[in-house]
Design an enzyme around this catalytic site. Structure first.
Site, PDB file in Angstrom:
ATOM      1  N   ASP A 160       0.000  -7.037  -2.773  1.00  0.00           N
ATOM      2  CA  ASP A 160      -1.643  -6.638  -2.672  1.00  0.00           C
ATOM      3  C   ASP A 160      -2.253  -5.957  -4.296  1.00  0.00           C
ATOM      4  OD1 ASP A 160      -3.639  -5.949  -1.712  1.00  0.00           O
ATOM      5  OD2 ASP A 160      -2.857  -6.593   0.622  1.00  0.00           O
ATOM      6  N   ASP A 200      -6.207 -14.205   2.349  1.00  0.00           N
ATOM      7  CA  ASP A 200      -7.380 -13.613   2.652  1.00  0.00           C
ATOM      8  C   ASP A 200      -8.471 -12.497   2.236  1.00  0.00           C
ATOM      9  OD1 ASP A 200      -5.395 -12.052   2.117  1.00  0.00           O
ATOM     10  OD2 ASP A 200      -6.201 -10.287   3.398  1.00  0.00           O
ATOM     11  N   GLU A 201      -9.435 -12.285   2.378  1.00  0.00           N
ATOM     12  CA  GLU A 201     -10.292 -10.805   1.359  1.00  0.00           C
ATOM     13  C   GLU A 201     -10.619 -11.602   0.349  1.00  0.00           C
ATOM     14  OE1 GLU A 201     -10.614  -7.272   4.569  1.00  0.00           O
ATOM     15  OE2 GLU A 201      -8.597  -7.460   3.689  1.00  0.00           O
ATOM     16  N   ARG A 212       0.662  -1.332   0.267  1.00  0.00           N
ATOM     17  CA  ARG A 212      -0.050  -0.323   0.436  1.00  0.00           C
ATOM     18  C   ARG A 212       0.366   1.169   0.205  1.00  0.00           C
ATOM     19  NH1 ARG A 212      -3.814  -3.918   2.381  1.00  0.00           N
ATOM     20  NH2 ARG A 212      -4.786  -4.231   1.207  1.00  0.00           N
ATOM     21  N   TYR A 224      -3.123  -4.946  15.231  1.00  0.00           N
ATOM     22  CA  TYR A 224      -3.404  -4.206  13.963  1.00  0.00           C
ATOM     23  C   TYR A 224      -2.699  -2.533  14.552  1.00  0.00           C
ATOM     24  CZ  TYR A 224      -5.315  -7.465  11.209  1.00  0.00           C
ATOM     25  OH  TYR A 224      -5.082  -8.643   9.826  1.00  0.00           O
ATOM     26  N   THR A 229      -0.339  -0.362   5.906  1.00  0.00           N
ATOM     27  CA  THR A 229      -0.019   0.899   5.423  1.00  0.00           C
ATOM     28  C   THR A 229      -0.176   2.261   4.793  1.00  0.00           C
ATOM     29  OG1 THR A 229       1.419   0.425   3.664  1.00  0.00           O
ATOM     30  CG2 THR A 229       2.776   0.047   6.295  1.00  0.00           C
ATOM     31  N   GLU A 230      -2.390   1.794   4.380  1.00  0.00           N
ATOM     32  CA  GLU A 230      -2.702   2.486   3.307  1.00  0.00           C
ATOM     33  C   GLU A 230      -2.925   3.783   4.063  1.00  0.00           C
ATOM     34  OE1 GLU A 230      -3.727  -0.465   5.507  1.00  0.00           O
ATOM     35  OE2 GLU A 230      -5.268  -1.348   3.862  1.00  0.00           O
ATOM     36  N   HIS A 290      -6.737  -9.772  -3.484  1.00  0.00           N
ATOM     37  CA  HIS A 290      -5.363  -9.044  -3.428  1.00  0.00           C
ATOM     38  C   HIS A 290      -4.649  -9.213  -4.086  1.00  0.00           C
ATOM     39  CE1 HIS A 290      -7.199  -6.976   0.881  1.00  0.00           C
ATOM     40  NE2 HIS A 290      -7.331  -8.598   0.803  1.00  0.00           N
TER      41      HIS A 290
HETATM   42  C1  ACM Z   1      -6.008  -9.065   6.148  1.00  0.00           C
HETATM   43  O1  ACM Z   1      -6.372  -8.046   7.461  1.00  0.00           O
HETATM   44  N1  ACM Z   1      -6.881  -8.530   5.548  1.00  0.00           N
HETATM   45  C2  ACM Z   1      -5.244 -10.252   6.415  1.00  0.00           C
END
Ligand code: ACM
Length: 558
Positions: free
Chosen positions: A191, A331-332, A162, A423, A474-475, A262
């Site tokens: 990503d 993920d996601e 990011r 986080y 780090t967005e 991602h």
């Molecule tokens: C994550 O926070 N998507 C692993």
């Protein structure tokens, strides 16, 4: 209160632990029979076989800070490093006397952890790169420290996709991890917003995939854009240097190549990787904003072969000794494109899996087997449990304790890194001055009270909790100063959770930890760490009016 730290009873014991300010807290600190030890021009440094690397590190860092030569010794007097086969690999004993400082460890890693304690004992100026004045006196206080870690996996994940952290800053972070006795660096290299590792056989991954034309400034709700083209990547030699630098600090590196979600940066470089029967993947670009994109990998054999090619180079760059685990993300991954894609649907039928979750599982199982055949282990985010997880794979439990509990009970190894607690992109305070505030409020004290082993987990399952990790997405961290602000001082509390034998969260003596932090802030100052001051951000650290994505409350972990 549960028993802890004999001789290190924070203010009441025989040693003034608040003044020493050791972080993470060692198991025991007791007064030495003689001492302190004065460090001077004549102080030799001796390294028994197996400890030469630690001696080199001490000469480089303490030599720079003190200006002292620390000349090669004969094992008598001065600083004496040796291995002690009776100790656990990362355990150490640091015994100061009037004539010598004897540092022994179960392995070079243990001696190295003890060297960090020695540096802390010398005071904050030992963290500088040059002496402030010629001829100043240095002394190591008269203590005996006996110490070993609670967990074998004490990690930090850094997202360099990011926002890209230049190689120099990554090396600096490895030094910061080492200073806190952390031993795993999880390197989130790919990503949607950027591919950051050079892969020789697929040059477009970095030629195209490491650059974006603009970047959202703030979180999604922000209307601001930084219109400067943005990017960067590590060459293969940069990666080799980072890996070697980590190894010298006894830090394992876990490279992450995120699939099957991602992956938009990779798809923008090689459109055939995407679901071209659903979207025009040739029109996709490296993503310029934050969130979860629907543009995921196509479930084809060609995609598998492509990523095998990537991983062949990754395995060469990250050797098995220091990178036994490879993180495959998982993920996601939104399933919308697979639902619409005739090709993906045909694949579901052909593989005989139930639905789109089965495709996700097919990806992960393939690379689990592929890595296992090559002597590595796959680790992935807890979504990899969905659709059935292959034996041998380990899980990063990020959505709470739940995934980790299920995985540990099924016999999988687990790294606990729940977003509700560790986080570090989440805001540190609920006040209006936090820069670009996102996530839940997680103060220094909240992190200090994080418990990696879920209460009530059976003994057998608890053995599968390898340890814990703090994750840094780090967005809204555009540069190193923003990363420092989010990471510190909370990484110090996290390091103590991961290393020290702390009692249950409610019984933890945060006041005593905070007293030790006074000494630690001085170390961070000497290191040039741009941490969040206890009283709140300096004006230069604030970002008035830049929208973040704060979330309310403190959701349960399970
Ligand atoms: C994550 O926070 N998507 C692993």
């Amino acid at each position: 209160m549960a028993p802890r730290n004999t001789g290190h009873t924070d203010d009441t014991g025989p040693v003034d632990t608040a003044a020493l300010g050791l972080i993470p807290a060692p198991r025991t600190v007791t007064p030495a029979p003689s001492g302190p030890y004065p460090l001077g021009h004549a102080t030799p440094l001796s390294a028994a076989p197996g400890t030469e690397g630690v001696a080199r590190w001490l000469r480089t860092t303490l030599g720079a800070a003190t200006g002292l030569p620390l000349a090669e010794g004969t094992g008598e007097g001065g600083i004496v490093l040796a291995l002690d086969g009776e100790l656990a690999p990362e355990a150490y004993r640091l015994a100061v006397g009037a004539d010598a400082v004897r540092l022994t460890g179960g392995s070079a890693a243990g001696v190295f952890r003890g060297a960090q304690t020695l540096r802390q004992l010398l005071g904050p100026d030992a963290f500088r790169r040059a002496p402030l004045a010629a001829g100043r006196a240095w002394e190591v206080p008269a203590v005996v420290v006996e110490d070993e870690p609670r967990f074998g996996w004490r990690g930090m994940m850094l997202d360099v996709s990011r926002h890209f952290l230049p190689k120099e800053d990554v090396l600096r972070y490895l030094d910061l991890l080492a200073a806190h006795k952390l031993n795993v660096f999880h390197f989130h290299l790919t990503d949607d917003q950027g591919w950051r590792i050079e892969i020789k056989r697929y040059p477009r991954l970095t030629e195209v995939g490491s650059w974006r034309s603009r970047t959202k400034y703030g979180h999604r709700a922000s209307e601001l854009w930084d219109e400067t083209p943005y990017g960067g990547f590590y060459t293969q030699d940069d990666i080799r240097e980072i890996v070697a630098y980590a190894a010298e600090r006894h830090i394992r590196v876990v490279p992450e190549i995120d699939i099957p979600g991602h992956s938009q940066a990779a798809i923008s470089a090689y459109p055939e990787l995407g679901n071209a029967d659903v979207v025009d993947t040739t029109a996709l670009t490296v993503w310029d904003t934050w969130g979860v994109t629907p543009n995921v990998l196509a479930p084809t054999d060609a995609t598998l072969r492509f990523y095998e090619g990537v991983l062949e180079e990754v395995l060469e760059l990250f050797p098995a000794e220091t990178s036994p685990f490879v993180h495959m993300g998982g993920d996601e991954c939104p399933k919308d494109q697979w639902k619409e894609s005739p090709l993906a649907q045909a694949r579901i039928a052909e593989l005989g899996v139930k639905d789109e979750d089965g495709l996700q599982s097919w990806f992960i199982r393939h690379f689990d087997a592929w890595l296992t055949e090559r002597g590595r282990r796959l680790i992935g985010w807890d979504e990899i449990l969905e659709g059935g997880l292959a034996e041998g794979a380990a899980v990063s439990s990020w959505r709470g304790y739940g995934g980790g509990i299920a995985a540990a009970e099924a016999g999988h190894d687990v790294v606990m890194c729940p977003e509700q607690q560790v986080y570090l992109d989440h805001r540190q305070d609920g006040g209006p001055d936090e820069p670009m505030p996102i996530g839940y409020v997680r103060s220094l004290e909240d992190v200090y009270r994080f418990e990696p082993v879920p209460p009530g987990l059976g003994e057998e399952a608890a053995r599968h909790i390898l340890g814990t990790q703090a994750n840094v997405w780090t967005e809204v961290m555009q540069n190193r100063a923003r990363v420092d602000y989010q990471v510190f001082p909370r990484l110090a509390a996290f390091a103590e959770v991961a290393w020290s034998a702390l009692p249950a969260p409610a019984d933890r003596d945060f006041a005593a930890f905070d007293a030790r932090m006074s000494a630690h802030y001085a170390r961070l100052d000497a290191l040039g760490v741009d941490y969040r001051p206890p009283a709140g951000p300096y004006p230069r650290q604030q970002r008035p009016g830049i929208l973040g994505f704060p979330r309310e409350g403190a959701p349960p972990l399970v």
